[in-house]
Scaffold this active site. Structure first.
Site, PDB file in Angstrom:
ATOM      1  N   CYS A  11      20.782 120.186 -67.813  1.00 14.75           N
ATOM      2  CA  CYS A  11      21.655 121.359 -67.719  1.00 14.75           C
ATOM      3  C   CYS A  11      20.758 122.569 -68.013  1.00 14.75           C
ATOM      4  CB  CYS A  11      22.785 121.267 -68.735  1.00 14.75           C
ATOM      5  SG  CYS A  11      23.811 119.822 -68.454  1.00 14.75           S
ATOM      6  N   CYS A  66      24.199 124.307 -80.997  1.00 11.49           N
ATOM      7  CA  CYS A  66      24.285 123.462 -79.810  1.00 11.49           C
ATOM      8  C   CYS A  66      23.125 123.709 -78.860  1.00 11.49           C
ATOM      9  CB  CYS A  66      25.543 123.768 -79.030  1.00 11.49           C
ATOM     10  SG  CYS A  66      27.004 123.548 -79.970  1.00 11.49           S
ATOM     11  N   GLU A  86      17.547 114.451 -84.056  1.00 14.69           N
ATOM     12  CA  GLU A  86      18.103 115.400 -84.997  1.00 14.69           C
ATOM     13  C   GLU A  86      19.594 115.190 -85.184  1.00 14.69           C
ATOM     14  OE1 GLU A  86      15.052 119.075 -85.090  1.00 14.69           O
ATOM     15  OE2 GLU A  86      17.056 119.418 -84.357  1.00 14.69           O
ATOM     16  N   CYS A 136      20.481 124.286 -71.497  1.00 17.32           N
ATOM     17  CA  CYS A 136      20.378 123.418 -72.676  1.00 17.32           C
ATOM     18  C   CYS A 136      18.927 123.085 -72.983  1.00 17.32           C
ATOM     19  CB  CYS A 136      21.154 122.132 -72.427  1.00 17.32           C
ATOM     20  SG  CYS A 136      20.993 120.944 -73.765  1.00 17.32           S
ATOM     21  N   CYS A 183      27.135 116.248 -86.595  1.00 14.34           N
ATOM     22  CA  CYS A 183      26.833 116.224 -85.166  1.00 14.34           C
ATOM     23  C   CYS A 183      25.692 115.230 -84.951  1.00 14.34           C
ATOM     24  CB  CYS A 183      26.431 117.639 -84.753  1.00 14.34           C
ATOM     25  SG  CYS A 183      25.945 117.761 -83.039  1.00 14.34           S
ATOM     26  N   CYS A 194      17.327 114.084 -73.117  1.00 12.93           N
ATOM     27  CA  CYS A 194      18.450 113.904 -72.191  1.00 12.93           C
ATOM     28  C   CYS A 194      17.888 113.974 -70.776  1.00 12.93           C
ATOM     29  CB  CYS A 194      19.495 114.999 -72.399  1.00 12.93           C
ATOM     30  SG  CYS A 194      20.989 114.743 -71.422  1.00 12.93           S
TER      31      CYS A 194
HETATM   32  N1  SAH Z   1      25.419 115.826 -73.585  1.00 12.31           N
HETATM   33  C1  SAH Z   1      26.686 116.095 -74.096  1.00 12.31           C
HETATM   34  C2  SAH Z   1      26.694 116.351 -75.582  1.00 12.31           C
HETATM   35  C3  SAH Z   1      25.592 117.203 -76.164  1.00 12.31           C
HETATM   36  S1  SAH Z   1      25.553 118.904 -75.811  1.00 12.31           S
HETATM   37  C4  SAH Z   1      27.337 117.239 -73.358  1.00 12.31           C
HETATM   38  O1  SAH Z   1      26.654 117.898 -72.601  1.00 12.31           O
HETATM   39  O2  SAH Z   1      28.523 117.427 -73.534  1.00 12.31           O
HETATM   40  C5  SAH Z   1      26.789 119.648 -76.869  1.00 12.31           C
HETATM   41  C6  SAH Z   1      27.361 120.950 -76.314  1.00 12.31           C
HETATM   42  O3  SAH Z   1      26.421 122.032 -76.452  1.00 12.31           O
HETATM   43  C7  SAH Z   1      27.672 120.884 -74.842  1.00 12.31           C
HETATM   44  O4  SAH Z   1      28.909 121.468 -74.554  1.00 12.31           O
HETATM   45  C8  SAH Z   1      26.562 121.691 -74.242  1.00 12.31           C
HETATM   46  O5  SAH Z   1      26.896 122.135 -72.982  1.00 12.31           O
HETATM   47  C9  SAH Z   1      26.400 122.783 -75.248  1.00 12.31           C
HETATM   48  N2  SAH Z   1      25.138 123.518 -75.143  1.00 12.31           N
HETATM   49  C10 SAH Z   1      23.960 123.057 -74.695  1.00 12.31           C
HETATM   50  N3  SAH Z   1      23.016 124.029 -74.744  1.00 12.31           N
HETATM   51  C11 SAH Z   1      23.605 125.124 -75.249  1.00 12.31           C
HETATM   52  C12 SAH Z   1      23.150 126.428 -75.561  1.00 12.31           C
HETATM   53  N4  SAH Z   1      21.883 126.780 -75.383  1.00 12.31           N
HETATM   54  N5  SAH Z   1      24.041 127.315 -76.062  1.00 12.31           N
HETATM   55  C13 SAH Z   1      25.319 126.932 -76.291  1.00 12.31           C
HETATM   56  N6  SAH Z   1      25.811 125.708 -76.031  1.00 12.31           N
HETATM   57  C14 SAH Z   1      24.968 124.803 -75.502  1.00 12.31           C
HETATM   58 FE1  SF4 Z   2      22.121 116.750 -71.729  1.00 18.83          FE
HETATM   59 FE2  SF4 Z   2      22.159 119.189 -72.767  1.00 18.83          FE
HETATM   60 FE3  SF4 Z   2      23.387 118.725 -70.466  1.00 18.83          FE
HETATM   61 FE4  SF4 Z   2      24.414 117.728 -72.741  1.00 18.83          FE
HETATM   62  S1  SF4 Z   2      24.218 119.885 -72.202  1.00 18.83           S
HETATM   63  S2  SF4 Z   2      24.155 116.657 -70.776  1.00 18.83           S
HETATM   64  S3  SF4 Z   2      22.502 117.283 -73.882  1.00 18.83           S
HETATM   65  S4  SF4 Z   2      21.174 118.547 -70.812  1.00 18.83           S
END
Ligand code: SAH
Ligand code: SF4
Length: 437
Positions: free
Chosen positions: A169, A393, A145, A172, A158, A165
């Site tokens: 996290c 995000c 996406e 996420c 974006c 991934c």
């Molecule tokens: N993997 C990379 C880039 C993709 S995530 C990273 O983690 O930086 C892009 C951003 O969205 C990151 O800061 C991540 O922590 C945030 N993010 C992920 N899940 C989210 C959620 N459910 N609500 C708000 N931000 C989120």
């Molecule tokens: Fe992966 Fe989501 Fe963590 Fe970014 S925030 S490193 S996309 S699991």
């Protein structure tokens, strides 16, 4: 009274491609809810792997020098490379037949040895605020996406760097997906090319373009796919390529410490760090990567990052109720970043079905932001864009991973691409139900 409709797509549908303004779009323009069926198989993680090798290299993965070398092996003059680059990156034309200043024989040779196929477009969703989300299909059937966010003075794309991934996290949604494979450099750049094609964004001058900024904040951890990300970004920055400046490109990482220095040395682009907690105890709970590279090591790498003049590192900080949002957390952050040119981006947590967290209350987020501001730190609260199409995000590819129900609470346009024949088949498989409020 708002009429809403629900339609169900079977995940196994094989459709799509082509036809930007299908009558499907005209017809299904009202507020809607979408449900997508779960895919088969579990959520077990597999190690990241690379894309299967392709028979012929894709043009979007080749620098000008690499293309010149390729042409040499094909017995074509080197100057053809610049001509091809002009067509592709300045005019947005990547169909050999249309490159009219190349001889027919040369075009035939190029077509035989270089791939220029576009990504498949499975779904394009345009939210009420203009945010547009594409679900692109890759040659091997995987999907990624990409989201475009228009604002008054800029348009940000974006892009994704991996399918899924591996990092998990806990807040996420991308991190809960089953499979991760690295995108190739061509697939990373192709997201920019496809978005600009869809946005009809090939003005004569770069200054006039709609897509002004690129952020690597989609699916995946870009620093776990560093070489491909670097190659794609270098092509996006090359004045002979797309010509985006280092200020216009931001890479977001969860903190892959050993790779951070290379980003500075090779690319010099803007850096965003998914920090989300000021101390190891809190951060490890929500980001397992912190076990490997704890806060202290991360901060040392950031302090060594070669920041250009007047530039700052951005810290992303997702606001999780009762997890990382107290005054004590704010104070610890202030102490942690002391002396480092930086700003914060406070992101209200975007919930997804089954998420183990809630978003901090609005008043708490405001108080947190005010505390950082009082210490002289910029800490705006990020506005959520494209809420109605789950373009925010951490919510990417939630539909296609098929593991949840995606609700479109607000009006949005959904375009499903396909030939007339494919759309006819869609008609057979999609059930449309109107729901009265
Ligand atoms: N993997 C990379 C880039 C993709 S995530 C990273 O983690 O930086 C892009 C951003 O969205 C990151 O800061 C991540 O922590 C945030 N993010 C992920 N899940 C989210 C959620 N459910 N609500 C708000 N931000 C989120
Ligand atoms: Fe992966 Fe989501 Fe963590 Fe970014 S925030 S490193 S996309 S699991």
């Amino acid at each position: 009274m708002l009429a809403r409709f629900i339609y169900c797509l079977s995940h196994s549908l094989q459709l799509y491609n082509l036809s930007a303004d299908s009558d499907f779009h005209q017809k299904y323009n009202p507020p809607c809810l979408i449900f997508l069926h779960p895919v088969q198989g579990g959520m077990q993680k597999v190690a990241t792997h690379n894309a299967p090798a392709q028979a012929k290299p894709h043009l979007f993965g080749l620098s000008l020098t690499a293309l010149q070398a390729q042409l040499k092996t094909l017995g074509l003059p080197a100057f053809r490379a610049k001509q091809v680059f002009d067509w592709v990156y300045k005019k947005g034309v990547w169909d050999w037949a249309q490159m009219t200043n190349l001889s027919a024989a040369d075009r035939a040779t190029l077509a035989q040895h270089l791939d220029v196929s576009p990504l498949g477009i499975k779904v394009e969703q345009i939210a009420q605020d203009g945010t547009t989300k594409w679900l692109f299909t890759l040659a091997d059937g995987h999907e990624v996406e990409t989201v475009f966010i228009p604002e008054a003075t800029r348009g940000t794309l974006c892009i994704s760097s991996q399918v899924g991934c591996t990092l998990n996290c806990r807040f996420c949604h991308t991190g809960t997906q089953a499979l991760a494979r690295n995108l190739t450099a061509a697939e990373i750049l192709a997201q920019v090319m496809m978005a600009r094609r869809q946005l009809n964004d090939w003005p004569a001058q770069d200054e006039g373009r709609k897509l002004t900024n690129i952020v690597l904040m989609g699916m995946g951890e870009p620093l776990f796919n560093y070489d491909n990300v670097r190659d794609a970004i270098q092509l996006a920055m090359d004045p002979a390529g797309l010509g985006y400046g280092t200020r216009k490109i931001t890479l977001s990482t969860s903190g892959v410490v050993p790779e951070i220095a290379r980003v500075g040395a090779d690319l010099g682009i803007q850096l965003a760090i998914s920090l989300h907690a000021p101390d190891d105890e809190t951060r490890t709970k929500i980001m397992p990567i912190n076990n490997k590279w704890p806060v202290r090591e991360l901060m040392a790498a950031l302090r060594a990052y070669p920041l250009k003049e007047h530039r700052r590192i951005t810290f992303e900080y997702v606001m999780l109720k009762d997890v990382n949002d107290t005054d004590a957390h704010a104070d610890a952050l202030i102490k942690l970043v002391q002396g480092l040119p930086c700003k914060f981006n406070l992101i209200p947590f975007n919930p997804w079905p089954g998420a183990p967290f809630a978003c901090s209350d609005e008043a708490r987020i405001e108080a947190f932001a005010a505390r950082l501001s009082a210490a002289g730190l910029d800490a705006p609260v990020r506005k959520t864009r494209g809420e109605d199409i789950l373009a925010a995000c951490g919510q990417l590819r939630s539909e296609s991973s098929g593991r949840n129900t995606v609700s479109l609470e607000f009006p949005s346009v959904v375009r499903v691409y396909g030939t007339a024949d494919q759309r006819a088949r869609l008609g057979e498989k999609v059930s449309v139900t109107f729901v009265e409020d």
